[in-house]
Structure formats: structure tokens, C-alpha cells
Motif scaffolding. Structure first.
Motif: not given
Length: 450
Positions: A9, A69-70, A74, A114, A117, A183, A187, A189
């Protein structure tokens, strides 16, 4: 989620993040001039982009550490899609400037979340002992693949596809929409406390200040950040002067631009190779975590530290230094062959470009690992932004200084000092202090030096 799934990912997100800039690299200036902008207006639009990205670099890094992070990634995808969609239809300086603001905000938002994450997710799955190099290597390689493929596509598609120069930004906007979907839905979190809006607004500047204090006061980070600035100088040295050099070799600006697109693609391909080789080079030069070398790494209680647990990273330090030496020698080769003409000049420029970007990517990946070993999840994205800001600061100074040197002494006269500066930066890695998590990273106010 498994470590393998997290790595895949992260690789996909890295690809989609850098594909839009790659697609726009070749046609961007021509699109604006075709729509009626003068060269000075094009420069102003690019200055707007740089100013916005630099101004938002640290606040957006702090935002990623506070809200997750997500969310920030995004938002970056959404801003990229909006900015590139506007470029498809823009026909005035004002519209292109607004697009530059959107793209600059997107660039700042994409710097760090990213990678943060992936590191946080891997630590959650495998603990603080997790080896970061394999995943970071693949992620950095995918960034270079995206830039390489995007640059070639952006240069080759317009002449053969209806829509011409407007096609690459449309393709980039589509890639950004896909990134937004990935995202949001792919992803998850890592767990963190929920915060209200007021708390978020208070926490972001605090996190930014803490990150800056760490960069200035931490005995390891204050050595690593200047290296990022020096590499900003190296990038400008080739990106600013190589197109001029190739235009002189080919005889006209148009053919020089085409030659530069291919040389740049070669450089990005070499960057992907360097990222893939970096973990093996670290092992060859002293071993990965658990091997021999200097620089002990210890995980903190509860796994708060962002790094591998007991082990050594001497190979990573020596590998980063090797990347610096390769970069400096490649810049020196550009300077030494600046007098060649014809095919010999083109080939020498391509080879030097490949060597330089190989060295840059090796160094970038291993320095990224060393930085992650020094911070916790609470400052991870912020510190990535500090590093990016250091690089951009070095690039900004180089844009002024190297241009003046090139005008007075020629391209070789600018490349030689840049090569010497890059080589000298390797001294910052000599006797690098132990890489246990920083005392600052465990302090709420981030005030204690180590």
C-alpha cells in the motif's frame, strides 16, 4: 493487515503521489506559454508554487502528526486534482497562479504523511525492532518510477493524443483522484487519540515548534538537516544548468528540451535503482540492524521511539556517506566534461546524471532511516517536513548563487563548487553520535538538548 500488505500500500501511494508531478514536468512551461503567458509570468507562477509549498511545509507536517496521516494525504490528493484540473482549462495568469497555489498546498501536504504512515504501521505490526529499510527502499523506488514514467509520458503523449499539452494535467488529475480513493479506503490509521478542533489548532503549532527545536538542538538531527540542504544545492545544479547545456549541445531550445526529458528520465530510473540498492549497500558496508558498526539504536519503553531496537546502523551511516561521494563525483564529472561537444557531450551528461541520481537516492533513503530512528511517531511527519524544508532552502539559495556563477564562469564554474560542497557534507557523518531515540523526543516540551 500484514507487513507485506502495508508495504504494498505504501508503494502504491508513493507511485500515485509522484505520478502527477512527473506528468507535468515536460509540458508545464509550454502549456502556459501556449495559453499566452510570457516567460516572466511563467516564472512568477512557479515562484507562487514554491512560496506556498515552503510556507505550508511545517504546518502541514505538524497537522499530519496531530490529526493523522490519512486525512492529510487525502487532502493533498484533493488539492492536486483540483490544481491540475484547473490547469487543463486555465487561459490567464490569474488562473494559472490559483492552480499554482493549489499545487503548492498539495506538495506541502504530501511531504511526509505516507512515509510516516508506513513507519508507524510497521511499528504497530512488528514492534520498534522492525527493519525500515526494505519498505522505505521500495517506496522511494516507486517515487522514482513514477517520475521517470510520468516525465516520458508527459513529453511523448501531447503530439499524438487529441488535446495536446492539456492531456498530461488531465492524466495527473485522474491519478490524484485514484490516490484520494486509495488514501481514504486502503490506509487504516494507526490508533491515536481523537482531538477536537480547538485542541488540533493548538497542537499543530506546538508540534511544529517541537520539530524545529529538535532539528536545532538534537545532536544527530542537526547534522542530518544540513545534508538535506546541500542536496538541494546539488539538485538545482543539474536541474537549472543541464537544460542550458543540452540546448547548446543540440543547437536549439526545442531539441534541448527533448534531450533533457530523456536525460531526466534516465536520472529518475537511476534514482529507482539507487533506492533498491541502498539496503544492500548498507549491509555491504557494515550490516543492517543487528550487524557490526557504529551507532547503537535502542527502542524506548512502550515502543514510542521511531526506530529499530537494539542493534547497529553503522552500515547505514557509511552507505549514506558513500551516496554523498558518488553524487559529488558525478557532479565533478559533469564539470570535467562540460567542454565536450556532439554525441560525446550528450552521453557524458547522461552518464553523470545517472550516477548523481543513484548517489542521491542512496543517501536520501538511508538518511531518512536515520532520521526515523531518532524521533517518535509524535514528530515523525513534522521532522520529514523539516528535512524537506531544508532541501528547499538549499535549492532556493542555489538558484541565486549558481545562476550568477554560471553567468560569470560558465556551467563548469558552477558545477565544480557544487561538487566540492556536496563532498564536504560527508564530514557531517563522521563519528555520528549514537542513534538511540532522542531525549527531546521523549520530552513534552521538546526543550532539552542532548
Amino acid at each position: 493487515m500484514t507487513p507485506l500488505s502495508a508495504r504494498r500500500r505504501y508503494m502504491l501511494v508513493s507511485l500515485l503521489t509522484w505520478l502527477p508531478p512527473g506528468l507535468m514536468m515536460a509540458p508545464m512551461v509550454l502549456l502556459m506559454t501556449e495559453r499566452g503567458l510570457s516567460i516572466s509570468q511563467v516564472g512568477a507562477v512557479m515562484a507562487v508554487y514554491s512560496a506556498v509549498s515552503v510556507a505550508l511545509e511545517l504546518p502541514t507536517g505538524g497537522l499530519a502528526d496531530v490529526v493523522g496521516r490519512r486525512v492529510v494525504l487525502s487532502a493533498s490528493a484533493a488539492f492536486t486534482a483540483a490544481g491540475l484540473s484547473l490547469m487543463v482549462v486555465a487561459d490567464s495568469f490569474l488562473l494559472f497562479a490559483v492552480g499554482a497555489v493549489l499545487k503548492g498546498a498539495a506538495r506541502a501536504l504530501s511531504s511526509g504523511p505516507a512515509e510516516a504512515w508506513y513507519v508507524d504501521t510497521l511499528h504497530t505490526l512488528e514492534g520498534p525492532d522492525a527493519d525500515l529499510k526494505p519498505g522505505l527502499s521500495r517506496g522511494h523506488a516507486m517515487e522514482s518510477v513514477a517520475l521517470c514514467g510520468g516525465t516520458l509520458a508527459g513529453g511523448l503523449v501531447p503530439p499524438v493524443v487529441p488535446g495536446g499539452l492539456a492531456v498530461p494535467p488531465a492524466m495527473g488529475a485522474g491519478a490524484a483522484v485514484l490516490l484520494l480513493v486509495v488514501a481514504l479506503f486502503a490506509l487504516p490509521e494507526p490508533p491515536h487519540a481523537r482531538r477536537g478542533l480547538g485542541e488540533v489548532l493548538r497542537a499543530v503549532p506546538t508540534t511544529v515548534v517541537t520539530g524545529l527545536r529538535m532539528a536545532l538542538l538534537d545532536v544527530v538531527l542537526r547534522r542530518l538537516m544540513p545534508i538535506a540542504a546541500v542536496f538541494g544545492v546539488a539538485l538545482v545544479a543539474v536541474e537549472l544548468l543541464t537544460p542550458v547545456r543540452l540546448a547548446a549541445l543540440t543547437g536549439q531550445a526545442e531539441t534541448g528540451a527533448t534531450a533533457y526529458a530523456f536525460v531526466a528520465a534516465i536520472g529518475f530510473a537511476a534514482s529507482a535503482l539507487g533506492s533498491a540498492l541502498a539496503p544492500r549497500i548498507a549491509v555491504l558496508l557494515g550490516g543492517s540492524v543487528g550487524g557490526s558498526g557504529s551507532g547503537t539504536v535502542r527502542g524506548s519503553a512502550g515502543g514510542a521511539a521511531g526506530g529499530a531496537a537494539a542493534g547497529t546502523v553503522g552500515g547505514s551511516v557509511r552507505g549514506a556517506a558513500a551516496g554523498i561521494v558518488v553524487t559529488a563525483l558525478s557532479l565533478a564529472a559533469l564539470a570535467a566534461t562540460a567542454g565536450l561537444t556532439g554525441a560525446a557531450g550528450l552521453v557524458s551528461a547522461g552518464l553523470a546524471y545517472a550516477g548523481m541520481f543513484t548517489g542521491l537516492s542512496i543517501n536520501a533513503l538511508l538518511l531518512s532511516e536515520l532520521t526515523h530512528l531518532r524521533v517518535t511517531a509524535a514528530e515523525r511527519a513534522t521532522m520529514t517536513s523539516v528535512s524537506s524544508m531544508s532541501l528547499q532552502a538549499g535549492a532556493g539559495l542555489a538558484n541565486l548563487g549558481l545562476a550568477s556563477l554560471a553567468l560569470g564562469l560558465g556551467t563548469a564554474g558552477a558545477w565544480w563548487p557544487a561538487a566540492a560542497l556536496v563532498l564536504a557534507s560527508a564530514l557531517l557523518l563522521v563519528r555520528l553520535p549514537a542513534l538511540q531515540p532522542s531525549v527531546l523526543a521523549s520530552q513534552p516540551d521538546g526543550l532539552r538538548p542532548v
